[in-house]
Design a protein around this motif. Sequence first.
Motif, PDB file in Angstrom:
ATOM      1  N   ARG A   1       1.455  18.881  -9.979  1.00  0.00           N
ATOM      2  CA  ARG A   1       1.416  17.190  -9.792  1.00  0.00           C
ATOM      3  C   ARG A   1      -0.020  16.825 -10.210  1.00  0.00           C
ATOM      4  O   ARG A   1      -1.135  17.509 -10.037  1.00  0.00           O
ATOM      5  N   TYR A   2      -0.318  16.143 -11.093  1.00  0.00           N
ATOM      6  CA  TYR A   2      -1.237  15.346 -11.727  1.00  0.00           C
ATOM      7  C   TYR A   2      -1.334  13.815 -11.308  1.00  0.00           C
ATOM      8  O   TYR A   2      -0.241  13.185 -11.606  1.00  0.00           O
ATOM      9  N   GLN A   3      -2.217  13.610 -10.390  1.00  0.00           N
ATOM     10  CA  GLN A   3      -2.407  12.164 -10.090  1.00  0.00           C
ATOM     11  C   GLN A   3      -3.902  11.520 -10.439  1.00  0.00           C
ATOM     12  O   GLN A   3      -4.870  12.156  -9.879  1.00  0.00           O
ATOM     13  N   GLY A   4      -3.693  10.550 -11.212  1.00  0.00           N
ATOM     14  CA  GLY A   4      -5.068  10.019 -11.710  1.00  0.00           C
ATOM     15  C   GLY A   4      -5.724   9.245 -10.704  1.00  0.00           C
ATOM     16  O   GLY A   4      -5.151   9.123  -9.435  1.00  0.00           O
ATOM     17  N   SER A   5      -7.018   9.126 -10.967  1.00  0.00           N
ATOM     18  CA  SER A   5      -7.904   8.249  -9.788  1.00  0.00           C
ATOM     19  C   SER A   5      -7.405   6.838  -9.429  1.00  0.00           C
ATOM     20  O   SER A   5      -6.727   6.123 -10.284  1.00  0.00           O
ATOM     21  N   SER A   6      -7.720   6.283  -8.391  1.00  0.00           N
ATOM     22  CA  SER A   6      -7.393   4.730  -8.142  1.00  0.00           C
ATOM     23  C   SER A   6      -8.373   4.429  -7.166  1.00  0.00           C
ATOM     24  O   SER A   6      -9.137   5.035  -6.565  1.00  0.00           O
ATOM     25  N   TYR A   7      -8.262   2.898  -7.056  1.00  0.00           N
ATOM     26  CA  TYR A   7      -9.453   2.401  -6.186  1.00  0.00           C
ATOM     27  C   TYR A   7      -9.060   2.359  -4.843  1.00  0.00           C
ATOM     28  O   TYR A   7      -7.802   2.056  -4.626  1.00  0.00           O
ATOM     29  N   ILE A   8      -9.791   2.158  -4.182  1.00  0.00           N
ATOM     30  CA  ILE A   8      -9.646   1.793  -2.371  1.00  0.00           C
ATOM     31  C   ILE A   8     -10.152   0.810  -1.977  1.00  0.00           C
ATOM     32  O   ILE A   8      -9.846   0.494  -0.772  1.00  0.00           O
ATOM     33  N   ASP A   9     -10.700   0.037  -2.748  1.00  0.00           N
ATOM     34  CA  ASP A   9     -11.186  -1.282  -2.185  1.00  0.00           C
ATOM     35  C   ASP A   9     -10.691  -2.482  -3.195  1.00  0.00           C
ATOM     36  O   ASP A   9     -10.520  -2.044  -4.254  1.00  0.00           O
ATOM     37  N   PHE A  10     -10.653  -3.694  -2.684  1.00  0.00           N
ATOM     38  CA  PHE A  10     -10.507  -4.906  -3.341  1.00  0.00           C
ATOM     39  C   PHE A  10     -11.616  -5.046  -4.517  1.00  0.00           C
ATOM     40  O   PHE A  10     -10.979  -5.703  -5.570  1.00  0.00           O
TER      41      PHE A  10
END
Length: 693
Positions: A617-626
């Motif tokens: 599984r590859y999961q790309g980066s994502s933001y954790i703040d608005f």
Amino acid sequence: MYFPILCYFYNKYPERLVDYKKDILLAMRLNITLCVLSLLAVNKVQAQDTASRRTDTTQRLNEVIIYQANKTTPVTFQNLDMKRIREKNIGQEPSFLLSETPSITVYSDAGSQQGYSYYRLRGIDQTRINTTLDGMPLNEPEDQGAYFSNYPDILNSVSRIQIQRGVGTTKNGAASYAGSVQLFSPDLTDSSAVTVGGGYGSYNSFRVFGEYKSGIKGRKALYVRASQVYTDGYKEHAFNNSQSVFASGGLFYDKSAWKINIMAGHQQNGMAWLPVADTIIAKNRKANANSKAEKDEFFQGLVQLQQVWRPSSHANITSGIYYTYLKGGYGFDGNNFAGLPSTGELFHYNFRSHFAGFFSNYTLTHNKTKWTTGVHASWYTRQHKGVDDVLGELYRNSGYKSEASAYSKLEYYLDRFTLYADLQYRYATFNYKGSVDLERLNWQFLNPKAGVNYAINNQWSVYYSIGRTGREPTRNDIFGGSDDLAADSSSKPIIYNRDAEYVTDQELGVKLNTQRFTAQLNGYYMRFHNEIVLNGQIGPNGLVLTDNVERSTRAGVELYAAYQLNKNLSLINNSSYNHSVIKEQHSTFRPVLTPELILNQEVVYQQQRWLLGVSGRYQGSSYIDFANTADINSYVLLNARAQYTLGRYIVSLFVNNLTNARYYNNGSVDASGNRSYFVQAPTNVYVAFKYTF
């Protein structure tokens, strides 16, 4: 059938029935109208079709499943391979198995696969995902979440799973805002068998279960399963101790069938819902930001009675009543949450809820048409109580949620075309009784859907659909994360949000189905109005906080493909690309926890008694703040499994995170910019066995 429910609520909550008199009368009128139409249609069909004298077989019980999309329904859906689910199921939270399908991300509080876990579909949290069991809503009406953790080892008793992505088809209960997960109870027509199983693995994790199937004997059938699941958890003092039972029984007659489902679960957890500061993780990856004293305990049980009547070869009427009871609570360490030394004194959130409802549906299939229409109504109440170890009870309040809905769905078959239309009216209301007065809140939704499927040949088909649905805010959205409604200086309630959110979803896809290769490629474009999105913060009750955004869109491409290279080797791929944008006050940014790219690839080799599987599984980066100032990095996971079958014995070995990847898949940022994360487990193993006799 439904009169006992009304009597129960009149005796227990007479003042509520006065408040909701119009709602109940509306639901009853809809039901009566549909029943009259149903009987007229049945009489017409019976007059035209002598085949109606045929007796039903036991297989007619499957007609309870009226919400499941079929191969010509122009919506994006996936039926999970239950054989593969059973091979992989070791009592883990269902979220981890669901994450092997397109566009689903998952994380757990404790870092391991037992205990609390959460999933998101197309970046949208599970309070916006409709979850049902045989058409019965599993989402709690107040907060609209469905908690698999309250029914541990539930997948051990599920016969089928269908995931619909996007608004999909009309279903009972919470809005199918991001999609739906439809679970179906045990198939009582299975052959008689007794199965026992168990397993043990890392972090002192184990499961034992027993299952009994009677098969159909003398028009009767019985299914019973009991399970015990335990883990210490990867994080410190993040244990999970759970028990569950599932019982199902059926009666089969010539033209009708009855089925009852009873499910109950009990769980105790060491709490781990707070993310851990990155400075602490650098020193101790197993650190738990919740104090050791913070624990929870919940019991939840449900009973569901279903009836299927087939008065003719073309007509089918299904009805059901259900009731769910929940009781439990959890401790909250206020000093620890505020960053102060813990004194061991806790504040306790205690809950008790009742949830009852009914639904009835009529399906007429004749010549080139299939028409389904139905009604659903439910009543829900939950008592909230806050108790301090020192000060005693500080507040007590109750929330009341009811809804009534009706829908009609038509499929028309014209040569290679399937034309589809679906219209639902839904009315929901929320009332509150506590120390602060709140006027009753009401929402009305008219949810239209339409689509077309074209079968190019026996192997290829294409489809397009468009649908719109609305969703009311949760209690947590309305109260801004507070469990007890607050008031301003003039004693007026402080309401953070009362407005509904809406989405218009367009789906375009192509399907290929051959003897050795199955694939579905689809694109979607979802346009939101007044979307309620996560802002990356966590409230003092442990629930995530949200904000409204004026405009937002989510678009992407999803792929499911399975290829049988030969009789021994198969490849399965689930991948997705997501491009989501929020526009607010001349600013453009990405929603939190919404990675652009997710790739799941599995290779399975089977030779005689052996099965070997490797998945990546590859999961790309994502933001954790608005504000999009902090993110979680992309990561790669490799898992492996081996299975050996000898007669009625099956032994399996699972090795997760083979490369010992150090990764997070959720986190938050506080007002000072400090970052905290949810650490997931490094390399871990599990051994399981199963014996059927």
